[in-house]
Scaffold this active site. Structure first.
Site, PDB file in Angstrom:
ATOM      1  N   GLU A 589     -12.086 -14.822  17.376  1.00 12.19           N
ATOM      2  CA  GLU A 589     -13.172 -14.011  17.457  1.00 12.19           C
ATOM      3  C   GLU A 589     -13.456 -13.219  18.998  1.00 12.19           C
ATOM      4  O   GLU A 589     -13.476 -12.304  19.385  1.00 12.19           O
ATOM      5  CB  GLU A 589     -14.343 -14.704  16.973  1.00 12.19           C
ATOM      6  N   SER A 590     -13.369 -14.329  19.772  1.00 11.69           N
ATOM      7  CA  SER A 590     -14.025 -14.097  21.353  1.00 11.69           C
ATOM      8  C   SER A 590     -12.743 -14.820  22.088  1.00 11.69           C
ATOM      9  O   SER A 590     -12.984 -14.740  23.629  1.00 11.69           O
ATOM     10  CB  SER A 590     -15.288 -14.538  21.543  1.00 11.69           C
TER      11      SER A 590
END
Length: 746
Positions: A589-590
């Site tokens: 995700e990040s």
């Protein structure tokens, strides 16, 4: 220049001479190694764990300024204006950099342009006297100058213009368009009309922003001598003006809800030059979607829409597809094909048929798109892959083998090569072909760290994963210049100050990323500074060229961060999900970036959109006050995200791939996608199997991002288990987890 600044500049010049003198002396250069190795241990800063509280003296002042800038509390920057005593002189440029960033981004800078100019000049003086490598600092300054060039409250000085012209090569995209706009204004001041028009045209070409078209049109209309040079541009503007009149009338009737007349005007405008106006198409689709009661498309507004040109029909078909109205999307694609037999329309018709479970029609559409697409084009390769996947689902393994057998020579240009290779191997397996093992081994060699490559690895080794575990150090002589040696000292200093973003800027100028060994070291030091996104991207740059280069336990672990492990273990166990799975999700995700924000406004480590964060907070009975700013706090983000994921996993009866797909695409989208093929897809969540025939749905997903996302996290999970839990067997299903298993161990 004031006396104080002159003295400061003289002091810096003395410092440069001092550094250059010491650089020759072997005793001092002991701090700057001739060879750089991963054996080198540096400070691993984690300010979010409270380590910043241990700072004192100049380090504390520096970090306070850095934090004020990071938290966007620019008013606090004014409290720390004076360069702190005791700080190394080579850090002065970073102090003035932070001061400039605060002044530029705050309202104070807009209200007091004199103070902003003074801050900017101070930074330029520090930059001029900086003994380190200044590429990253130059890039930051030139971006500020090009922004200021378009502001009414600020006029660039001659020296600032000179700096901007000198470093304009650093500008890209919209920033470069602003630079051209600035040059155009300068040419207009000198009454140089032709160069000014050319600059506006360049800005328009780069950015596509209407403001530059308007300025160019005004200039050309006012200067007769420019009309021959820009005749094509004026012609296109006149066509657009005609369309604007049609579209203005469209909006008028649209607001009155007189949709038949509105659609007629819209189609006339779109058909005038067979162009696309996405705002008009969105308005049209909004009405079509609300009015649609299924097939046939025989209402008056639908008939008006169907009289649009082929590309327009294709775009409307795509909009129906995005809303899971697959029958309608196919109907619009077929209508588009009647006007123009374009491969994209055939592919949309084929993909729509696939989602409806109409495999016979899908096969025919994809066969036709293969014939009409240019060989070696993206459309061709996707058509081959989609057709092969349908053949596999319908157990026509011989046709799969026939389709995929020649694709290996197109690996470098085929985005579907990995998936095609995997299903080619599975088809050979099903046919019990002697070629299966050879194809499997090639899959492992070319894609060792993919989900499909890891599954092949285990099957080859009779249930045991075999991956490199060596932690042998990497050592390279980067042959640093004296400037880079200063930047190396600053990098280490900034790390100790817990100013990781600034340290990363210094790191970027130290390693040549066209050299694999230096790229691997860049990855290592990025990881040390908790810049995991850069570390992962650097290793992927190497492995994209050759997956076997620098392929070791050390380098693979650089792509598997273990940040926030205590928080992840705590909230994963409370929600009865595997900690390694949450870690795998955060990586995808990040890349463990605390303040990551996506184009869809997803925020923080677990990329929560505001609505999801609020829903999760409500579910946990937590306060939603100031949630948009608090969601970047690691503990709150992990708590909200893990709880939300656990609810999705329960909704899909513990099936991890379906829960991951829902986390990425939205649970409503997944349910609507499953509905037309309920018989095939409905039982899968309860079945909980990672056998090929039960995972083929992942590659059938209508979102390329979600397709990649699900497999990437399943891949991450296998690697986290292997390298941090010594789990060398992929269970069945591959995501199986018994609640209460041990947490990640380094």
């Amino acid at each position: 220049m004031g006396i104080a600044r002159a003295n400061h500049l003289l002091k810096n010049l003395n410092f440069i001479f001092f550094v250059l003198t010491l650089s020759v002396a072997p005793i001092v250069l002991g701090a700057v190694p001739t060879k750089v190795s991963t054996k080198l241990q540096l400070t691993n800063p984690k300010p979010w764990l409270g380590g910043a509280k241990t700072l004192s003296g100049y380090k504390k002042h520096f970090f306070e300024l850095y934090k004020a800038h990071g938290d966007k509390k620019y008013y606090l920057c004014k409290k720390n204006k004076k360069f702190p005593s005791g700080a190394p002189e080579r850090l002065r440029v970073w102090w003035s950099y932070l001061q400039l960033q605060c002044a530029f981004k705050s309202d104070f800078g807009k209200k007091n342009s004199r103070a902003l100019r003074a801050t900017l000049n101070n930074h330029r003086i520090d930059l001029t006297s900086y003994a380190g490598q200044s590429d990253q600092l130059n890039k930051s300054l030139v971006k500020i100058l090009v922004q200021l060039s378009g502001e009414k409250y600020y006029t660039l000085s001659s020296s600032e213009i000179s700096f901007l012209n000198q470093h304009q090569g650093e500008l890209q995209g919209k920033e470069r368009a602003k630079y051209y706009n600035f040059l155009a204004l300068k040419h207009i001041e000198k009454k140089e009309w032709s160069p000014a028009a050319e600059m506006y045209f360049q800005a328009l070409q780069i950015s596509g922003e209407p403001i530059y078209a308007t300025r160019l049109k005004t200039l050309v209309n006012n200067k007769e001598q420019l009309k021959p040079q820009f005749s094509e541009f004026i012609q296109s503007i006149n066509i657009n003006m005609g369309k604007k009149v049609s579209f203005a009338k469209f909006y008028k009737y649209f607001r009155r809800k007189q949709y038949v007349t509105a659609f007629k005007l819209a189609v006339e405008g779109l058909n005038a030059d067979e162009s696309i106006d996405r705002k008009v198409l969105s308005k049209m689709f909004k009405v079509l979607y609300k009015k649609n009661d299924g097939l046939p498309l025989d209402s008056r507004i639908e008939k008006q829409a169907l009289s649009c040109h082929s590309v327009c029909l294709l775009e409307l078909g795509k909009k129906y597809f995005s809303k899971h109205k697959y029958s309608e999307s196919r109907a619009f694609a077929v209508k588009s094909l009647e006007l123009n037999s374009a491969p994209k329309a055939m592919m949309l018709a084929g993909f729509s048929s696939l989602q409806l479970g109409d495999y016979k029609s899908a096969i025919q559409f994809y066969k036709n798109s293969m014939k009409s697409a240019k060989e070696k084009s993206t459309e061709y390769f996707e058509s081959v892959f989609r057709l092969g996947l349908i053949y596999y689902r319908t157990k026509k393994y011989k046709q799969v083998v026939q389709l995929f057998s020649n694709l290996k020579k197109y690996k470098s240009i085929n985005d579907f090569h990995l998936m095609s290779h995997y299903w080619y191997w599975r088809a050979l397996q099903s046919l019990k072909s002697s070629k299966a093992n050879k194809v499997r081994d090639l899959l492992i060699q070319q894609y060792p760290l993919t989900y499909y490559g890891l599954k092949a690895n285990q099957e080859k080794n009779k249930g045991q994963l075999k991956l490199p575990q060596s932690l042998s150090p990497i050592e390279v002589d980067p042959s640093w210049t004296k400037q880079q040696q200063v930047s190396w000292l600053n990098y280490k200093e900034l790390l100790s100050l817990m100013m990781t973003d600034l340290a990363q800027k210094e790191l970027r100028v130290l390693f040549d990323l066209s050299h694999d060994g230096q790229t691997a070291l860049y990855s290592y030091f990025s990881s040390l500074g908790s810049h995991h996104f850069s570390a992962i991207r650097a290793m992927n740059m190497i492995w994209d060229k050759d997956p076997q280069t620098y392929f070791s336990g050390l380098t693979v672990k650089l792509t598997l961060p273990t940040e926030f492990e205590i928080l992840i273990n705590d909230y994963a166990q409370k929600n009865k999900v595997e900690p390694a799975l949450i870690q795998s999700l955060i990586k995808q995700e990040s890349s463990f970036r605390l303040r990551a924000v996506s184009s869809s406004n997803a925020m923080g480590l677990m990329q929560l959109i505001p609505m999801t964060a609020k829903d999760s907070a409500r579910y946990l009975k937590l306060s939603s006050r100031n949630l948009r700013s608090r969601v970047f706090q690691p503990e709150l983000n992990i708590r909200l995200g893990t709880s939300y994921y656990a609810r999705l996993q329960r909704a899909f009866l513990g099936n991890v791939p379906f829960a991951l797909a829902a986390y990425n695409a939205g649970i409503g989208n997944i349910r609507r996608w499953m509905k037309p093929r309920k018989k095939e897809l409905g039982p899968l969540p309860e079945l909980s199997s990672s056998l090929p025939e039960n995972e083929i749905w992942i590659d059938e997903l209508p979102w390329a991002e979600t397709n990649f996302y699900v497999k990437a996290i399943l891949r991450n999970l296998i690697l986290y288990r292997f390298y941090y839990r010594q789990q060398q067997v992929i269970p069945e299903p591959s995501w199986h987890y018994k609640v209460g298993q041990i947490s990640l161990q380094k």
